[in-house]
Design an enzyme around this catalytic site. Structure first.
Site, PDB file in Angstrom:
ATOM      1  N   GLY A  27       0.820  -1.203   0.000  1.00 41.03           N
ATOM      2  CA  GLY A  27       0.000   0.000   0.000  1.00 41.03           C
ATOM      3  C   GLY A  27       0.854   1.253   0.000  1.00 41.03           C
ATOM      4  CB  SER A  44      10.610   0.917  -2.030  1.00 37.79           C
ATOM      5  OG  SER A  44      10.367  -0.433  -2.335  1.00 37.79           O
ATOM      6  N   GLY A  45       9.273  -0.442   0.759  1.00 42.29           N
ATOM      7  CA  GLY A  45       9.627  -1.498   1.706  1.00 42.29           C
ATOM      8  C   GLY A  45       9.911  -1.060   3.125  1.00 42.29           C
ATOM      9  CB  SER A  74       7.809  -1.247  -6.145  1.00 39.96           C
ATOM     10  OG  SER A  74       6.800  -1.674  -5.268  1.00 39.96           O
ATOM     11  CG  ASP A  75       2.746   0.095  -6.430  1.00 35.43           C
ATOM     12  OD1 ASP A  75       2.627  -0.685  -7.383  1.00 35.43           O
ATOM     13  OD2 ASP A  75       2.641  -0.259  -5.242  1.00 35.43           O
ATOM     14  CG  HIS A  94      -1.615   0.339  -5.024  1.00 33.69           C
ATOM     15  ND1 HIS A  94      -2.681  -0.348  -5.583  1.00 33.69           N
ATOM     16  CD2 HIS A  94      -0.614  -0.565  -4.904  1.00 33.69           C
ATOM     17  CE1 HIS A  94      -2.315  -1.602  -5.795  1.00 33.69           C
ATOM     18  NE2 HIS A  94      -1.077  -1.758  -5.386  1.00 33.69           N
ATOM     19  CG  HIS A  96      -2.299  -5.280  -2.449  1.00 33.67           C
ATOM     20  ND1 HIS A  96      -1.035  -5.757  -2.208  1.00 33.67           N
ATOM     21  CD2 HIS A  96      -2.225  -4.600  -3.620  1.00 33.67           C
ATOM     22  CE1 HIS A  96      -0.216  -5.369  -3.187  1.00 33.67           C
ATOM     23  NE2 HIS A  96      -0.913  -4.657  -4.048  1.00 33.67           N
ATOM     24  CG  ASP A 119     -24.107   9.444  -1.078  1.00 33.27           C
ATOM     25  OD1 ASP A 119     -25.042   9.800  -1.824  1.00 33.27           O
ATOM     26  OD2 ASP A 119     -24.257   9.181   0.136  1.00 33.27           O
ATOM     27  CG  HIS A 159      -2.522  -5.215  -8.452  1.00 35.71           C
ATOM     28  ND1 HIS A 159      -1.714  -4.390  -9.203  1.00 35.71           N
ATOM     29  CD2 HIS A 159      -2.052  -5.126  -7.182  1.00 35.71           C
ATOM     30  CE1 HIS A 159      -0.792  -3.858  -8.419  1.00 35.71           C
ATOM     31  NE2 HIS A 159      -0.983  -4.285  -7.202  1.00 35.71           N
ATOM     32  CE1 TYR A 213     -23.312  14.004   4.651  1.00 34.97           C
ATOM     33  CE2 TYR A 213     -21.038  14.253   3.913  1.00 34.97           C
ATOM     34  CZ  TYR A 213     -21.953  13.776   4.829  1.00 34.97           C
ATOM     35  OH  TYR A 213     -21.521  13.082   5.906  1.00 34.97           O
TER      36      TYR A 213
HETATM   37 ZN   LIG Z   1      -0.076  -3.545  -5.511  1.00 31.26          ZN
END
Ligand SMILES: [Zn+2]
Length: 219
Positions: A27, A44-45, A74-75, A94, A96, A119, A159, A213
């Site tokens: 994420g 990363s990591g 890495s994304d 991002h 999972h 909504d 994914h 809203y």
């Molecule tokens: Zn991913």
């Protein structure tokens, strides 16, 4: 400006943990620096517990790091592609997250059967193509799927979730809401076939939530 964005993006990673959207180091959140061709993203990591504003990585819109001692997520290429092609987007997330990824594993859009979906997403949450990490394939799939769609989230096939927003916080909210409705619609389907909402009512709900809203200062 960049220091403030580092703090914001770092703090929003805690929301991913708080909302049970991530396991281990999976994420990431990024945020565009207003008025500059730069964005801030998770390294990363690195464990969520060890993230600090200073460990966030500043990248240009090609995804190349320009500031920070650590390698970016890495994304990063996918985030960079979204920023290059969706100028209205200032935040990308991002995950999972479990239920949303279960829909992604089946390649099935989440149908719009809850007012909360109308909504936030203005309809079904769509599925994007299968794409391998590295290069522009994931980013292109996200942009092509979300272009011309009201949804702020896309389920990338096999994914997980990419969510976008006009701010990093709005993108995190979309990721949280995506997982919430993925779970509820999944549970509903165990009991029978969820009932669709008429498209005209989806339009009315979306318009009201987006324009009426909440507190004015929220928007
Ligand atoms: Zn991913």
């Amino acid at each position: 400006m960049i220091e403030e964005l580092r703090e914001t993006v770092c703090g929003l990673h805690a929301e991913l943990v708080r909302n049970n959207l991530v396991a281990w180091t999976a994420g990431n959140v990024s945020g565009r620096l207003p008025g500059a061709d730069l964005f801030v993203i998770k390294p990363s990591g690195v464990s969520y517990d060890d993230l600090t504003p200073g460990s966030m990585v500043v990248c240009d819109l090609d995804g190349a790091p320009v500031e920070g001692a650590l390698a970016p997520s890495s994304d990063t290429a996918a985030h960079a592609y979204v920023y290059r092609h969706m100028p209205q987007v200032n935040g990308v997330v991002h995950t999972h997250s479990t239920y949303a990824s279960a829909w992604a594993a089946r390649g099935e859009p989440i149908p719009c059967v809850l007012t909360a979906m109308a909504d936030e997403f203005g309809g079904a949450i769509p599925v994007g193509p299968f794409a391998l990490i590295g290069g522009d394939d994931i980013g292109r799939g996200v942009v092509e799927t979300l272009s011309g769609h009201r949804s702020r989230a896309v389920l990338m096939r096999n994914h997980g979730v990419f969510a976008v927003g006009e701010s990093p916080k709005a993108a995190v909210k979309a990721a949280v809401m995506c997982e919430d409705v993925a779970r509820t619609v999944h549970l509903s389907r165990q009991l029978g076939e969820p009932l669709p909402i008429a498209p005209a009512d989806v339009d009315r709900l979306y318009d009201r939530y987006q324009n009426v809203y909440g507190q004015r200062s929220d928007r």
